[in-house]
Design an enzyme around this catalytic site. Structure first.
Site, short mmCIF file in Angstrom:
data_model
loop_
_atom_site.label_atom_id
_atom_site.label_comp_id
_atom_site.label_asym_id
_atom_site.label_seq_id
_atom_site.Cartn_x
_atom_site.Cartn_y
_atom_site.Cartn_z
N TRP A 118 0.74 -1.34 -0.03
CA TRP A 118 -0.04 -0.05 0.00
C TRP A 118 0.95 1.34 0.06
O TRP A 118 0.51 2.29 -0.59
CB TRP A 118 -1.12 -0.04 1.15
CG TRP A 118 -2.02 -0.99 0.97
CD1 TRP A 118 -2.43 -2.18 1.55
CD2 TRP A 118 -3.19 -0.82 -0.29
NE1 TRP A 118 -3.43 -2.74 1.03
CE2 TRP A 118 -3.98 -2.23 0.03
CE3 TRP A 118 -3.61 -0.11 -1.22
CZ2 TRP A 118 -5.01 -2.27 -0.94
CZ3 TRP A 118 -4.26 -0.05 -2.23
CH2 TRP A 118 -5.08 -1.29 -1.91
N ASP A 188 -1.89 6.25 6.67
CA ASP A 188 -2.76 5.45 6.09
C ASP A 188 -3.34 4.43 7.19
O ASP A 188 -2.77 3.40 6.99
CB ASP A 188 -2.46 4.97 4.81
CG ASP A 188 -3.39 4.21 4.20
OD1 ASP A 188 -4.54 3.77 4.73
OD2 ASP A 188 -3.16 3.41 2.82
N LYS A 212 -12.62 -1.76 6.15
CA LYS A 212 -11.91 -2.83 7.08
C LYS A 212 -12.56 -2.94 8.55
O LYS A 212 -12.99 -3.80 9.03
CB LYS A 212 -10.57 -2.76 6.76
CG LYS A 212 -9.85 -3.19 5.72
CD LYS A 212 -9.54 -2.33 4.62
CE LYS A 212 -9.10 -2.88 3.37
NZ LYS A 212 -8.01 -2.04 2.55
C1 LIG Z 1 -7.79 -1.33 1.53
C2 LIG Z 1 -6.51 -0.38 1.74
C3 LIG Z 1 -6.21 0.79 0.88
C4 LIG Z 1 -7.26 0.97 -0.40
O1 LIG Z 1 -8.46 1.24 -0.17
P1 LIG Z 1 -9.49 1.64 -1.06
O2 LIG Z 1 -10.58 2.11 -0.40
O3 LIG Z 1 -9.83 0.42 -2.04
O4 LIG Z 1 -8.84 2.74 -1.97
C5 LIG Z 1 -5.34 1.66 0.93
N1 LIG Z 1 -4.57 1.56 1.91
C6 LIG Z 1 -4.56 0.40 2.93
C7 LIG Z 1 -3.66 0.42 4.16
C8 LIG Z 1 -5.46 -0.43 2.69
O5 LIG Z 1 -5.59 -1.43 3.62
#
Ligand SMILES: *Cc1c(COP(=O)(O)O)cnc(C)c1O
Length: 376
Positions: A118, A188, A212
């Site tokens: 990511w 993030d 998540k």
């Molecule tokens: C799932 C995830 C993303 C992507 O998220 P989207 O909503 O699909 O854009 C980005 N960073 C992390 C750490 C993730 O787990």
């Protein structure tokens, strides 16, 4: 038997449904109590005669739901008053672009710390907008560790430092908040937000896609320090301009009303569990017993350095990958679904977010031991 207390199956509303333990990395499991409440409120929200998803985002019903969701996430995380909480769209991926557009503030450079896939995606997107300096990376260790803070080569002229507190695919998590001095820290938190307490005041900006640990896909939470807003590039799309969205209460355009409503129910559920300290204790227990089971066996293994193993995403491989398919189909038959690892790394991954009951982790450990006994 479905509906039995000892079985993942359960009674939802009028119909007998069989709920599995879903280990998906995202969209992930939601708390059953939240689903039941949403089901009960679906056709007629609080006597309004309409569903929350049929109501105007300007009406008093949705405005109150939105305000309460913001209040509850502020309470849970102890968000200081000089931060804004935004509910945006486009996922964490849109933020990979929105962050440089908003936070460069006349500078050209940003520092990124790489500990997995990511982070790499965030870098790839940011390179369209600025000079990205990778100040530390664990790529040489196949992203199984976190580079020690004293080895980071931070720039003196960076607008911000970006990192990924929990790498969802590799299962690598920071159990500390990096000190970046006066340079704003950006995290993030997509796959770890609300899993344990967090000192928001250490950050310039926190962001997380909902699917998540917050709710269904469709809403992204951005928590941003107010002094960092208001200097977006003039070409920034309005919906991604934090200052414009803050001024419009995240309603510059029609917000994802149902996703915000669902997130609000999850925030209330987390509060009912005792808040983030209580969540952390449960999450710690769940992760520790799963890692202990993996470490105690030579049949299964996890490659991540112990000090930075994720509480949320637990990847593991079988010593004999020829058994992978049999492991997965047996698991599915036992009501333990979506354990296949990410296509980029293979093996297995158990995502055990807030909504995964401890009984689900116990059932997985039991299945793993049984599968080992039958195949070792
Ligand atoms: C799932 C995830 C993303 C992507 O998220 P989207 O909503 O699909 O854009 C980005 N960073 C992390 C750490 C993730 O787990």
């Amino acid at each position: 038997m479905p509906g039995d207390r000892d079985h993942p199956g359960c009674l939802i509303g009028e119909s007998l449904m069989s709920r599995v333990y879903n280990f998906s990395a995202g969209p992930a499991m939601l708390p059953e109590a939240v689903l039941q409440q949403a089901q009960a409120e679906l056709p007629d929200w609080h006597g309004a005669g309409a569903s929350m998803m049929e109501m105007s985002h300007r009406g008093k019903e949705f405005v109150s739901v939105h305000a309460e969701a913001e209040r509850d996430i502020r309470d849970l995380l102890g968000v200081p008053d000089n931060y804004s909480v935004l509910f945006l769209q486009g996922g964490a991926t849109a933020q990979f672009a929105a962050i440089p557009m908003n936070l460069l503030r006349g500078k050209r450079k940003a520092d990124y710390i790489l500990t997995g896939s990511w982070g790499e995606k965030a870098v790839h997107e940011a390179r369209k907008y600025c000079d990205v300096h990778v100040a530390a990376s664990s790529e040489d260790l196949q992203f199984t560790a976190i580079p020690a803070r004293d080895r980071w080569t931070l720039s003196t002229d960076a607008a911000y430092v970006h990192y990924t507190p929990n790498e969802t695919i590799g299962g690598v998590e920071y159990h500390w908040v990096p000190d970046t001095g006066d340079t704003p820290l950006v995290g993030d938190f997509s796959s770890t937000i609300l899993s344990r307490p967090l000192d928001v005041s250490r950050f310039g900006l926190i962001y997380a896609g909902a699917q998540k640990n917050i709710g269904p896909a469709g809403v992204t939470v951005v928590i941003v320090r107010n002094d960092l807003m208001g200097n977006a590039w003039s070409t920034t799309p309005g919906v991604f301009d934090y200052a414009q969205q803050a001024k419009a209460d995240s309603m510059l355009n029609t917000p994802p009303t149902y996703a915000v409503y669902m997130a609000g129910l999850v925030f209330q559920w987390v509060k009912k569990q005792g808040g983030l300290a209580a969540m952390a204790a449960i999450n710690m227990r769940k992760a520790q017993k799963l890692y202990a089971a993996i470490d105690a066996s030579s049949f299964y293994s996890n490659p991540v350095e112990r000090s930075c193993r994720s509480l949320m995403n637990v990847p593991f491989v079988l010593a004999n990958p020829a058994l992978d398919n049999e492991f997965l189909s047996g698991a599915t038959a036992a009501g333990l679904t979506t354990l296949k690892g990410h296509r980029s790394v293979g093996g297995m991954r158990a995502s055990i977010y807030n909504a995964m009951p401890e009984a689900g982790v116990d059932a997985l450990i039991h299945y793993m031991a049984d599968f080992e006994k039958r195949n070792a």
